[in-house]
Design a protein around this motif. Sequence first.
Motif, short mmCIF file in Angstrom:
data_model
loop_
_atom_site.label_atom_id
_atom_site.label_comp_id
_atom_site.label_asym_id
_atom_site.label_seq_id
_atom_site.Cartn_x
_atom_site.Cartn_y
_atom_site.Cartn_z
N TYR A 178 0.84 -1.21 0.00
CA TYR A 178 0.00 0.00 0.00
C TYR A 178 0.87 1.25 0.00
O TYR A 178 0.62 2.20 -0.77
N THR A 179 1.89 1.26 0.85
CA THR A 179 2.74 2.45 0.98
C THR A 179 3.56 2.70 -0.27
O THR A 179 3.67 3.84 -0.75
N LEU A 180 4.15 1.64 -0.83
CA LEU A 180 4.97 1.81 -2.02
C LEU A 180 4.14 2.17 -3.25
O LEU A 180 4.65 2.77 -4.19
N ASN A 181 2.88 1.80 -3.23
CA ASN A 181 2.01 2.19 -4.33
C ASN A 181 1.79 3.70 -4.35
O ASN A 181 1.60 4.30 -5.41
N CYS A 203 4.52 11.90 5.01
CA CYS A 203 3.99 10.77 4.23
C CYS A 203 2.96 9.97 5.02
O CYS A 203 2.30 9.08 4.47
N GLY A 204 2.84 10.27 6.30
CA GLY A 204 1.85 9.58 7.12
C GLY A 204 2.32 8.30 7.76
O GLY A 204 1.51 7.56 8.34
N LEU A 205 3.61 7.99 7.68
CA LEU A 205 4.13 6.75 8.26
C LEU A 205 4.43 6.90 9.75
O LEU A 205 4.47 5.91 10.48
N ARG A 237 13.02 7.59 -1.13
CA ARG A 237 14.10 6.84 -0.48
C ARG A 237 13.88 6.71 1.03
O ARG A 237 14.19 5.68 1.62
N SER A 238 13.38 7.77 1.64
CA SER A 238 13.13 7.72 3.09
C SER A 238 12.07 6.66 3.42
O SER A 238 12.19 5.93 4.41
N VAL A 239 11.05 6.57 2.58
CA VAL A 239 9.99 5.59 2.77
C VAL A 239 10.54 4.18 2.62
O VAL A 239 10.25 3.28 3.41
#
Length: 235
Positions: free
Chosen positions: A95-98, A144-146, A104-106
Amino acid sequence: MSSSDIVSLDDNSIVINDLPNDTEAAIRYIKTLLPVTFKYPPIVFIHQLYDIVHNKTLINKELEILRKQCKIQKLTIGTSDSSSALILYEDYVNYTLNIYPENRSVKKFLNVILPSIKSFGVEKCTLLQKFKLQQYELTELINCGLLLIRNQESYWISFPSSGNFIKRYIEGRKYIIQIIKRRKFQEILENDLEVRCAKVSKIKELGFKYFLHDIKGSEDIIKMNTTSGCLLRIA
């Protein structure tokens, strides 16, 4: 792999460790209740599992096993200081990578940091000292909401658009609870409740059965079997 890890059935070998335990099977079942058009990650509330696997001690034990195996990521929904929900790690990553395929941080967070944390929260000093995050990387993960700010020194693990998901979840369960409360004796047959919710958009977005396991597992209602079907009554 030892022989005790494998069981033979009709000459077919099955790796026991690859089979889901009861709790993982329940998690994957609840995932199937979400509509195919669902635009958020498949979040499963821990109390939903209580309505499927009727053994809280077993669930907690098996959740810990899944956590150590990096199969799940626990989350806190709302402002609780304890984990109340979870997501399969594979779903969290996909979901996140989509949404952030090139960040890069993600990618560092998903591939390096998250598997090492194995918790629903993390201290700011851990991110800066152990994982050598730069301040701009920390800011990116928040944007990014993480990461969701818990206080000045720590964060909750979160996911993109978590606020929108929480809003829709709260609206849907509140609607269902209100339907039951407005009934005579504050009770309704499960089948009748499903008919009442069939065309309601705020219920359809997550699915009636998703909410049904939610209100049953949270013990907001009392379940009783009758000759007419399952009766739901406000606790």
